[in-house]
Design a protein around this motif. Structure first.
Motif, PDB file in Angstrom:
ATOM      1  N   THR A 218       0.849  -1.180   0.000  1.00  0.00           N
ATOM      2  CA  THR A 218       0.000   0.000   0.000  1.00  0.00           C
ATOM      3  C   THR A 218       0.887   1.232   0.000  1.00  0.00           C
ATOM      4  O   THR A 218       1.695   1.402   0.913  1.00  0.00           O
ATOM      5  CB  THR A 218      -0.869   0.040   1.273  1.00  0.00           C
ATOM      6  OG1 THR A 218      -1.562  -1.189   1.375  1.00  0.00           O
ATOM      7  CG2 THR A 218      -1.837   1.183   1.237  1.00  0.00           C
ATOM      8  N   VAL A 219       0.780   2.070  -0.995  1.00  0.00           N
ATOM      9  CA  VAL A 219       1.596   3.275  -1.048  1.00  0.00           C
ATOM     10  C   VAL A 219       0.781   4.448  -0.519  1.00  0.00           C
ATOM     11  O   VAL A 219      -0.238   4.805  -1.072  1.00  0.00           O
ATOM     12  CB  VAL A 219       2.073   3.563  -2.486  1.00  0.00           C
ATOM     13  CG1 VAL A 219       2.869   4.847  -2.532  1.00  0.00           C
ATOM     14  CG2 VAL A 219       2.903   2.397  -3.000  1.00  0.00           C
ATOM     15  N   VAL A 220       1.259   5.017   0.583  1.00  0.00           N
ATOM     16  CA  VAL A 220       0.569   6.147   1.203  1.00  0.00           C
ATOM     17  C   VAL A 220       1.586   7.255   1.406  1.00  0.00           C
ATOM     18  O   VAL A 220       2.088   7.469   2.498  1.00  0.00           O
ATOM     19  CB  VAL A 220      -0.051   5.741   2.566  1.00  0.00           C
ATOM     20  CG1 VAL A 220      -0.806   6.908   3.186  1.00  0.00           C
ATOM     21  CG2 VAL A 220      -0.962   4.548   2.427  1.00  0.00           C
ATOM     22  N   GLY A 221       1.943   7.963   0.321  1.00  0.00           N
ATOM     23  CA  GLY A 221       2.914   9.036   0.429  1.00  0.00           C
ATOM     24  C   GLY A 221       4.229   8.572   1.018  1.00  0.00           C
ATOM     25  O   GLY A 221       4.814   9.243   1.862  1.00  0.00           O
TER      26      GLY A 221
ATOM     27  N   ARG B  95      11.540   3.655  -1.426  1.00  0.00           N
ATOM     28  CA  ARG B  95      12.729   3.355  -0.632  1.00  0.00           C
ATOM     29  C   ARG B  95      12.312   3.156   0.824  1.00  0.00           C
ATOM     30  O   ARG B  95      11.562   3.942   1.371  1.00  0.00           O
ATOM     31  CB  ARG B  95      13.747   4.480  -0.727  1.00  0.00           C
ATOM     32  CG  ARG B  95      14.938   4.157   0.123  1.00  0.00           C
ATOM     33  CD  ARG B  95      16.223   4.877  -0.121  1.00  0.00           C
ATOM     34  NE  ARG B  95      16.577   5.398  -1.374  1.00  0.00           N
ATOM     35  CZ  ARG B  95      17.477   4.851  -2.200  1.00  0.00           C
ATOM     36  NH1 ARG B  95      18.023   3.692  -1.918  1.00  0.00           N
ATOM     37  NH2 ARG B  95      17.805   5.455  -3.314  1.00  0.00           N
ATOM     38  N   ASN B  96      12.826   2.093   1.437  1.00  0.00           N
ATOM     39  CA  ASN B  96      12.465   1.825   2.823  1.00  0.00           C
ATOM     40  C   ASN B  96      13.677   1.561   3.705  1.00  0.00           C
ATOM     41  O   ASN B  96      13.526   1.158   4.849  1.00  0.00           O
ATOM     42  CB  ASN B  96      11.500   0.637   2.910  1.00  0.00           C
ATOM     43  CG  ASN B  96      12.123  -0.601   2.329  1.00  0.00           C
ATOM     44  OD1 ASN B  96      13.245  -0.584   1.840  1.00  0.00           O
ATOM     45  ND2 ASN B  96      11.394  -1.695   2.374  1.00  0.00           N
TER      46      ASN B  96
ATOM     47  N   ARG C 111      13.564   1.670   9.389  1.00  0.00           N
ATOM     48  CA  ARG C 111      12.791   1.993  10.585  1.00  0.00           C
ATOM     49  C   ARG C 111      11.496   1.200  10.525  1.00  0.00           C
ATOM     50  O   ARG C 111      10.884   1.073   9.476  1.00  0.00           O
ATOM     51  CB  ARG C 111      12.498   3.491  10.673  1.00  0.00           C
ATOM     52  CG  ARG C 111      11.860   3.860  12.010  1.00  0.00           C
ATOM     53  CD  ARG C 111      11.883   5.329  12.326  1.00  0.00           C
ATOM     54  NE  ARG C 111      13.165   5.954  12.398  1.00  0.00           N
ATOM     55  CZ  ARG C 111      13.918   6.052  13.510  1.00  0.00           C
ATOM     56  NH1 ARG C 111      13.510   5.522  14.633  1.00  0.00           N
ATOM     57  NH2 ARG C 111      15.056   6.680  13.486  1.00  0.00           N
ATOM     58  N   HIS C 112      11.047   0.659  11.650  1.00  0.00           N
ATOM     59  CA  HIS C 112       9.839  -0.164  11.710  1.00  0.00           C
ATOM     60  C   HIS C 112       8.613   0.749  11.699  1.00  0.00           C
ATOM     61  O   HIS C 112       8.172   1.221  12.736  1.00  0.00           O
ATOM     62  CB  HIS C 112       9.885  -1.016  12.979  1.00  0.00           C
ATOM     63  CG  HIS C 112       8.829  -2.069  13.023  1.00  0.00           C
ATOM     64  ND1 HIS C 112       8.626  -2.839  14.138  1.00  0.00           N
ATOM     65  CD2 HIS C 112       7.925  -2.497  12.097  1.00  0.00           C
ATOM     66  CE1 HIS C 112       7.644  -3.689  13.896  1.00  0.00           C
ATOM     67  NE2 HIS C 112       7.202  -3.495  12.672  1.00  0.00           N
ATOM     68  N   VAL C 113       8.081   0.972  10.499  1.00  0.00           N
ATOM     69  CA  VAL C 113       6.954   1.893  10.353  1.00  0.00           C
ATOM     70  C   VAL C 113       5.719   1.262   9.707  1.00  0.00           C
ATOM     71  O   VAL C 113       4.663   1.882   9.678  1.00  0.00           O
ATOM     72  CB  VAL C 113       7.351   3.155   9.552  1.00  0.00           C
ATOM     73  CG1 VAL C 113       8.380   3.975  10.312  1.00  0.00           C
ATOM     74  CG2 VAL C 113       7.865   2.803   8.168  1.00  0.00           C
ATOM     75  N   ASP C 114       5.839   0.040   9.177  1.00  0.00           N
ATOM     76  CA  ASP C 114       4.719  -0.583   8.465  1.00  0.00           C
ATOM     77  C   ASP C 114       4.130  -1.769   9.231  1.00  0.00           C
ATOM     78  O   ASP C 114       4.850  -2.560   9.821  1.00  0.00           O
ATOM     79  CB  ASP C 114       5.163  -1.104   7.102  1.00  0.00           C
ATOM     80  CG  ASP C 114       5.540  -0.008   6.134  1.00  0.00           C
ATOM     81  OD1 ASP C 114       5.183   1.157   6.381  1.00  0.00           O
ATOM     82  OD2 ASP C 114       6.197  -0.328   5.127  1.00  0.00           O
TER      83      ASP C 114
ATOM     84  N   ASP D 136       2.166   0.750   4.361  1.00  0.00           N
ATOM     85  CA  ASP D 136       1.030   1.463   4.964  1.00  0.00           C
ATOM     86  C   ASP D 136       1.429   2.512   6.003  1.00  0.00           C
ATOM     87  O   ASP D 136       0.639   3.373   6.362  1.00  0.00           O
ATOM     88  CB  ASP D 136       0.014   0.484   5.566  1.00  0.00           C
ATOM     89  CG  ASP D 136       0.518  -0.291   6.777  1.00  0.00           C
ATOM     90  OD1 ASP D 136       1.642  -0.015   7.269  1.00  0.00           O
ATOM     91  OD2 ASP D 136      -0.215  -1.182   7.229  1.00  0.00           O
ATOM     92  N   ARG D 137       2.648   2.458   6.503  1.00  0.00           N
ATOM     93  CA  ARG D 137       3.168   3.409   7.505  1.00  0.00           C
ATOM     94  C   ARG D 137       2.267   3.482   8.739  1.00  0.00           C
ATOM     95  O   ARG D 137       2.147   4.513   9.366  1.00  0.00           O
ATOM     96  CB  ARG D 137       3.392   4.793   6.909  1.00  0.00           C
ATOM     97  CG  ARG D 137       4.333   4.848   5.721  1.00  0.00           C
ATOM     98  CD  ARG D 137       5.673   4.207   6.043  1.00  0.00           C
ATOM     99  NE  ARG D 137       6.705   4.524   5.063  1.00  0.00           N
ATOM    100  CZ  ARG D 137       7.289   3.626   4.290  1.00  0.00           C
ATOM    101  NH1 ARG D 137       6.914   2.364   4.321  1.00  0.00           N
ATOM    102  NH2 ARG D 137       8.248   3.980   3.469  1.00  0.00           N
ATOM    103  N   ALA D 138       1.640   2.353   9.117  1.00  0.00           N
ATOM    104  CA  ALA D 138       0.683   2.310  10.217  1.00  0.00           C
ATOM    105  C   ALA D 138       1.262   1.766  11.525  1.00  0.00           C
ATOM    106  O   ALA D 138       0.580   1.744  12.539  1.00  0.00           O
ATOM    107  CB  ALA D 138      -0.527   1.458   9.819  1.00  0.00           C
ATOM    108  N   CYS D 139       2.524   1.347  11.529  1.00  0.00           N
ATOM    109  CA  CYS D 139       3.123   0.793  12.748  1.00  0.00           C
ATOM    110  C   CYS D 139       3.579   1.925  13.667  1.00  0.00           C
ATOM    111  O   CYS D 139       4.139   2.916  13.220  1.00  0.00           O
ATOM    112  CB  CYS D 139       4.311  -0.086  12.379  1.00  0.00           C
ATOM    113  SG  CYS D 139       5.075  -0.851  13.809  1.00  0.00           S
ATOM    114  N   THR D 140       3.344   1.754  14.952  1.00  0.00           N
ATOM    115  CA  THR D 140       3.737   2.775  15.921  1.00  0.00           C
ATOM    116  C   THR D 140       5.052   2.450  16.634  1.00  0.00           C
ATOM    117  O   THR D 140       5.513   3.227  17.458  1.00  0.00           O
ATOM    118  CB  THR D 140       2.633   2.974  16.982  1.00  0.00           C
ATOM    119  OG1 THR D 140       2.395   1.729  17.635  1.00  0.00           O
ATOM    120  CG2 THR D 140       1.358   3.480  16.339  1.00  0.00           C
TER     121      THR D 140
END
Length: 113
Positions: A7-10, A33-34, A43-46, A51-55
């Motif tokens: 999922t590409v979200v910016g 790029r991740n 960085r753990h962000v997905d 989705d960049r939904a991980c906190t």
């Protein structure tokens, strides 16, 4: 299960590496790029890829590298904060800022825990 789970979200933005401090530019090939092309950390962000939904936001250390016939070089990252592991395609073919071959070789030479 069919279709892409990405999922590409910016997400194809420049960033500063949380491990080595390198300035990282977006990929130019249409992908996202991740990880840092210099030290290969992420960085753990997905929760789901892109989705960049991980906190958690922990630093993801590159712990292994292997060759996949379809995807090319794959980097396995392990979160130093929560232990999550994920695999990402290496960006060795990016014309602007390709992943460091020296860093890939260094990770591949390590023994995996």
């Amino acid at each position: 299960m069919s279709g892409r789970r990405f999922t590409v979200v910016g997400t194809n933005n420049s960033f500063t590496c949380g491990n080595c401090g390198a300035q990282v530019e977006p990929l130019r090939n249409g992908s996202v790029r991740n990880h840092c092309p210099e030290c290969l950390h992420s960085r753990h962000v997905d929760v789901l890829p892109g989705d960049r939904a991980c906190t958690c936001h922990g630093i993801m250390e590159p712990v292994a590298v292997d060759q996949s016939g379809k995807k090319g070089w794959m980097i396995t990252h392990r979160c130093q904060k929560c232990g999550f592991e994920g695999r990402n395609r290496a960006a060795t073919d990016d014309p602007g800022q390709p992943d460091s071959w020296d860093a890939l070789i260094a990770v591949s030479a390590r023994r995996r825990d």
